[in-house]
Enzyme design. Sequence first.
Site, PDB file in Angstrom:
ATOM      1  CB  ALA A  82      -0.924  -0.015   1.219  1.00  0.00           C
ATOM      2  CB  SER A 125      11.638   1.903  -5.624  1.00  0.00           C
ATOM      3  OG  SER A 125      12.034   2.440  -6.859  1.00  0.00           O
ATOM      4  CE1 TYR A 150       6.804   5.374  -5.044  1.00  0.00           C
ATOM      5  CE2 TYR A 150       8.733   5.707  -6.433  1.00  0.00           C
ATOM      6  CZ  TYR A 150       7.817   4.862  -5.833  1.00  0.00           C
ATOM      7  OH  TYR A 150       7.934   3.512  -6.023  1.00  0.00           O
ATOM      8  CE  LYS A 154       7.892   2.828  -2.549  1.00  0.00           C
ATOM      9  NZ  LYS A 154       6.859   2.065  -1.872  1.00  0.00           N
ATOM     10  CG  PHE A 179      16.033  -2.751 -10.881  1.00  0.00           C
ATOM     11  CD1 PHE A 179      16.232  -3.350  -9.626  1.00  0.00           C
ATOM     12  CD2 PHE A 179      16.981  -1.864 -11.340  1.00  0.00           C
ATOM     13  CE1 PHE A 179      17.369  -3.066  -8.860  1.00  0.00           C
ATOM     14  CE2 PHE A 179      18.123  -1.579 -10.583  1.00  0.00           C
ATOM     15  CZ  PHE A 179      18.313  -2.180  -9.347  1.00  0.00           C
ATOM     16  CG  ASN A 200       5.636   4.674 -14.887  1.00  0.00           C
ATOM     17  OD1 ASN A 200       4.722   4.621 -14.072  1.00  0.00           O
ATOM     18  ND2 ASN A 200       6.812   5.207 -14.589  1.00  0.00           N
ATOM     19  N   GLY A 296      15.326  14.356 -14.015  1.00  0.00           N
ATOM     20  CA  GLY A 296      15.372  13.302 -12.994  1.00  0.00           C
ATOM     21  C   GLY A 296      15.714  11.935 -13.549  1.00  0.00           C
TER      22      GLY A 296
HETATM   23  P1  NAD Z   1      -0.551   0.409  -7.313  1.00  0.00           P
HETATM   24  O1  NAD Z   1      -0.916   1.838  -7.143  1.00  0.00           O
HETATM   25  O2  NAD Z   1      -1.123  -0.332  -8.479  1.00  0.00           O
HETATM   26  O3  NAD Z   1      -0.883  -0.416  -5.994  1.00  0.00           O
HETATM   27  C1  NAD Z   1      -0.851   0.150  -4.717  1.00  0.00           C
HETATM   28  C2  NAD Z   1      -2.188  -0.165  -4.049  1.00  0.00           C
HETATM   29  O4  NAD Z   1      -2.170   0.372  -2.743  1.00  0.00           O
HETATM   30  C3  NAD Z   1      -3.365   0.454  -4.784  1.00  0.00           C
HETATM   31  O5  NAD Z   1      -4.349  -0.521  -5.026  1.00  0.00           O
HETATM   32  C4  NAD Z   1      -3.863   1.534  -3.834  1.00  0.00           C
HETATM   33  O6  NAD Z   1      -5.267   1.715  -3.928  1.00  0.00           O
HETATM   34  C5  NAD Z   1      -3.411   0.976  -2.487  1.00  0.00           C
HETATM   35  N1  NAD Z   1      -3.188   1.980  -1.442  1.00  0.00           N
HETATM   36  C6  NAD Z   1      -2.461   3.121  -1.508  1.00  0.00           C
HETATM   37  N2  NAD Z   1      -2.475   3.744  -0.328  1.00  0.00           N
HETATM   38  C7  NAD Z   1      -3.202   2.963   0.513  1.00  0.00           C
HETATM   39  C8  NAD Z   1      -3.571   3.071   1.872  1.00  0.00           C
HETATM   40  N3  NAD Z   1      -3.200   4.111   2.630  1.00  0.00           N
HETATM   41  N4  NAD Z   1      -4.328   2.092   2.412  1.00  0.00           N
HETATM   42  C9  NAD Z   1      -4.737   1.026   1.670  1.00  0.00           C
HETATM   43  N5  NAD Z   1      -4.431   0.876   0.381  1.00  0.00           N
HETATM   44  C10 NAD Z   1      -3.651   1.832  -0.190  1.00  0.00           C
HETATM   45  O7  NAD Z   1       1.036   0.335  -7.352  1.00  0.00           O
HETATM   46  P2  NAD Z   1       1.992  -0.892  -7.675  1.00  0.00           P
HETATM   47  O8  NAD Z   1       2.686  -0.604  -8.936  1.00  0.00           O
HETATM   48  O9  NAD Z   1       1.268  -2.161  -7.517  1.00  0.00           O
HETATM   49  O10 NAD Z   1       3.049  -0.704  -6.512  1.00  0.00           O
HETATM   50  C11 NAD Z   1       2.947  -1.414  -5.285  1.00  0.00           C
HETATM   51  C12 NAD Z   1       4.057  -0.938  -4.364  1.00  0.00           C
HETATM   52  O11 NAD Z   1       5.312  -1.149  -5.024  1.00  0.00           O
HETATM   53  C13 NAD Z   1       3.992   0.552  -4.043  1.00  0.00           C
HETATM   54  O12 NAD Z   1       4.413   0.743  -2.713  1.00  0.00           O
HETATM   55  C14 NAD Z   1       5.003   1.147  -5.002  1.00  0.00           C
HETATM   56  O13 NAD Z   1       5.529   2.348  -4.527  1.00  0.00           O
HETATM   57  C15 NAD Z   1       6.048   0.065  -5.048  1.00  0.00           C
HETATM   58  N6  NAD Z   1       6.854   0.126  -6.272  1.00  0.00           N
HETATM   59  C16 NAD Z   1       6.240   0.112  -7.492  1.00  0.00           C
HETATM   60  C17 NAD Z   1       7.015   0.205  -8.653  1.00  0.00           C
HETATM   61  C18 NAD Z   1       6.357   0.210 -10.010  1.00  0.00           C
HETATM   62  O14 NAD Z   1       7.024   0.549 -10.987  1.00  0.00           O
HETATM   63  N7  NAD Z   1       5.085  -0.156 -10.147  1.00  0.00           N
HETATM   64  C19 NAD Z   1       8.405   0.287  -8.554  1.00  0.00           C
HETATM   65  C20 NAD Z   1       9.008   0.279  -7.298  1.00  0.00           C
HETATM   66  C21 NAD Z   1       8.211   0.200  -6.160  1.00  0.00           C
HETATM   67  C1  UD1 Z   2      10.072   5.735 -12.905  1.00  0.00           C
HETATM   68  C2  UD1 Z   2      10.425   6.604 -11.737  1.00  0.00           C
HETATM   69  C3  UD1 Z   2      10.856   5.728 -10.582  1.00  0.00           C
HETATM   70  C4  UD1 Z   2       9.786   4.698 -10.264  1.00  0.00           C
HETATM   71  C5  UD1 Z   2       9.496   3.903 -11.525  1.00  0.00           C
HETATM   72  C6  UD1 Z   2       8.407   2.907 -11.318  1.00  0.00           C
HETATM   73  C7  UD1 Z   2      11.169   8.761 -12.605  1.00  0.00           C
HETATM   74  C8  UD1 Z   2      12.329   9.670 -12.794  1.00  0.00           C
HETATM   75  N1  UD1 Z   2      11.460   7.560 -12.077  1.00  0.00           N
HETATM   76  O1  UD1 Z   2      11.232   5.026 -13.321  1.00  0.00           O
HETATM   77  O2  UD1 Z   2      11.107   6.514  -9.441  1.00  0.00           O
HETATM   78  O3  UD1 Z   2      10.213   3.823  -9.222  1.00  0.00           O
HETATM   79  O4  UD1 Z   2       9.096   4.803 -12.569  1.00  0.00           O
HETATM   80  O5  UD1 Z   2       7.154   3.500 -11.319  1.00  0.00           O
HETATM   81  O6  UD1 Z   2      10.031   9.101 -12.888  1.00  0.00           O
HETATM   82  N2  UD1 Z   2      10.117   7.220 -21.263  1.00  0.00           N
HETATM   83  C9  UD1 Z   2       9.956   7.808 -22.498  1.00  0.00           C
HETATM   84  N3  UD1 Z   2       8.718   8.255 -22.835  1.00  0.00           N
HETATM   85  C10 UD1 Z   2       7.626   8.139 -21.998  1.00  0.00           C
HETATM   86  C11 UD1 Z   2       7.807   7.525 -20.740  1.00  0.00           C
HETATM   87  C12 UD1 Z   2       9.076   7.085 -20.389  1.00  0.00           C
HETATM   88  O7  UD1 Z   2      10.896   7.931 -23.269  1.00  0.00           O
HETATM   89  O8  UD1 Z   2       6.529   8.588 -22.360  1.00  0.00           O
HETATM   90  C13 UD1 Z   2      11.459   6.718 -20.906  1.00  0.00           C
HETATM   91  C14 UD1 Z   2      12.024   7.381 -19.647  1.00  0.00           C
HETATM   92  O9  UD1 Z   2      12.746   8.525 -20.008  1.00  0.00           O
HETATM   93  C15 UD1 Z   2      12.915   6.271 -19.105  1.00  0.00           C
HETATM   94  C16 UD1 Z   2      12.233   4.977 -19.571  1.00  0.00           C
HETATM   95  O10 UD1 Z   2      11.340   5.346 -20.610  1.00  0.00           O
HETATM   96  O11 UD1 Z   2      14.151   6.333 -19.704  1.00  0.00           O
HETATM   97  C17 UD1 Z   2      11.455   4.309 -18.472  1.00  0.00           C
HETATM   98  O12 UD1 Z   2      10.591   5.275 -17.882  1.00  0.00           O
HETATM   99  P1  UD1 Z   2       9.523   4.901 -16.749  1.00  0.00           P
HETATM  100  O13 UD1 Z   2       8.692   3.753 -17.192  1.00  0.00           O
HETATM  101  O14 UD1 Z   2       8.826   6.159 -16.366  1.00  0.00           O
HETATM  102  O15 UD1 Z   2      10.420   4.353 -15.559  1.00  0.00           O
HETATM  103  P2  UD1 Z   2      11.674   5.047 -14.806  1.00  0.00           P
HETATM  104  O16 UD1 Z   2      11.863   6.439 -15.221  1.00  0.00           O
HETATM  105  O17 UD1 Z   2      12.831   4.134 -14.949  1.00  0.00           O
END
Ligand code: NAD
Ligand code: UD1
Length: 340
Positions: A82, A125, A150, A154, A179, A200, A296
Amino acid sequence: MSTVLVTGGAGYIGSHTVIELHNNGYDIVIVDNFYNSKPEVLNRLETITGKRFPFYKVDCCDKDALRKVFEENEIDSIIHFAGLKAVGESVRIPLKYYKNNIDSLINTVELAGEYKVRKLVFSSSATVYGMSEDVPFTEESPLGVCTNPYGWTKWMIEQILRDYSVSDPDMKICLLRYFNPVGAHESGLIGEDPRGIPNNLFPYISKVAGGTLAQLTIFGDDYDTPDGTCVRDYIHVTDLATGHVKAIEYLGKCEENVCVFNLGTGNGTSVKEAVAAFEKACGHEIPHVFGPRRPGDIAVSYAATDKAADKLGFTARYNIDDMCSSCWKWQTMNPDGLPD
Ligand code: NAD
Ligand code: UD1
């Protein structure tokens, strides 16, 4: 069999992890407030697994409501997903990010201590490595300076958990540094379902491939990388989910109070390569243009995977083609995401 509390279990990674836990014989209780997910996920999980999982619509920041979950279930371990995760939004509303992510974690840990839950896995992350480009990142790489609130949540929560573990040595804590999770469940029934225009790369490409968005902008083609675009370590969400099952198993037998693992494939894929792989999966061109660098962003990020392989027995199984084809299946079956 032991019961795993999955907070944020209706979300992208949480829902995929619920399936892998179920496949490995665990009982599961899901908590989510649907801030960034939809109740339909629970129906989809039932279709996939044949099981309706106990669910509580609870905000983890509401400790009394969360206590009820601990009171009514014999929880053996917790995976705390969450949290809020949108980098750009965290810059606009930082206090909401600090409050939600840190309060929800502290409540969960306090209740875990009170109810003698001895295993906790936290979703961290690779963002904690900051702007360093000393790749591959190992778990011993220095933590960096984060570029957004954000990322700091973490970074801070990792520290909070390290501090907590000193005070409660019976609790075993695993910090998993993801990752770039992408892809979707093989059924095409669940996948990443972002609200509004995605930030993303993969959700954006999917929408362009599906025709909902006109074209992708590739952020920068002048990086010091083989083709000039950024390189990332994309990992299939099903592999990531398996990594959580391995982490729970590891916590049952490890010596250390806190352990840290990268979850990645160890392979770097450039943005251009990701676009080409997606074109192969969907069978047509992805319109794209080149734009300026995104503030960033670092040029290259990928994981050292040896520690997870040695200690967790975790190695990613899926490659970039699998990630793209599963994403495409999810996109074509759910062009507008899940219904409300
Ligand atoms: P997501 O938003 O799909 O899932 C998170 C879930 O948590 C959601 O369903 C949201 O409704 C719930 N939530 C948020 N705040 C809450 C609260 N206070 N109480 C109860 N529920 C709550 O995101 P995800 O991609 O599944 O990510 C899950 C975890 O992994 C997050 O902590 C995120 O920061 C971490 N993470 C994700 C990525 C990524 O790229 N997706 C990368 C690194 C870390
Ligand atoms: C991003 C977040 C990171 C987070 C992760 C997962 C930033 C700087 N970092 O990582 O903190 O943990 O998402 O949610 O936001 N790109 C394009 N065009 C687009 C979108 C992305 O070229 O429209 C490129 C980005 O420049 C990057 C790569 O695709 O080089 C991946 O991007 P993204 O999926 O957003 O992930 P991160 O930036 O690696």
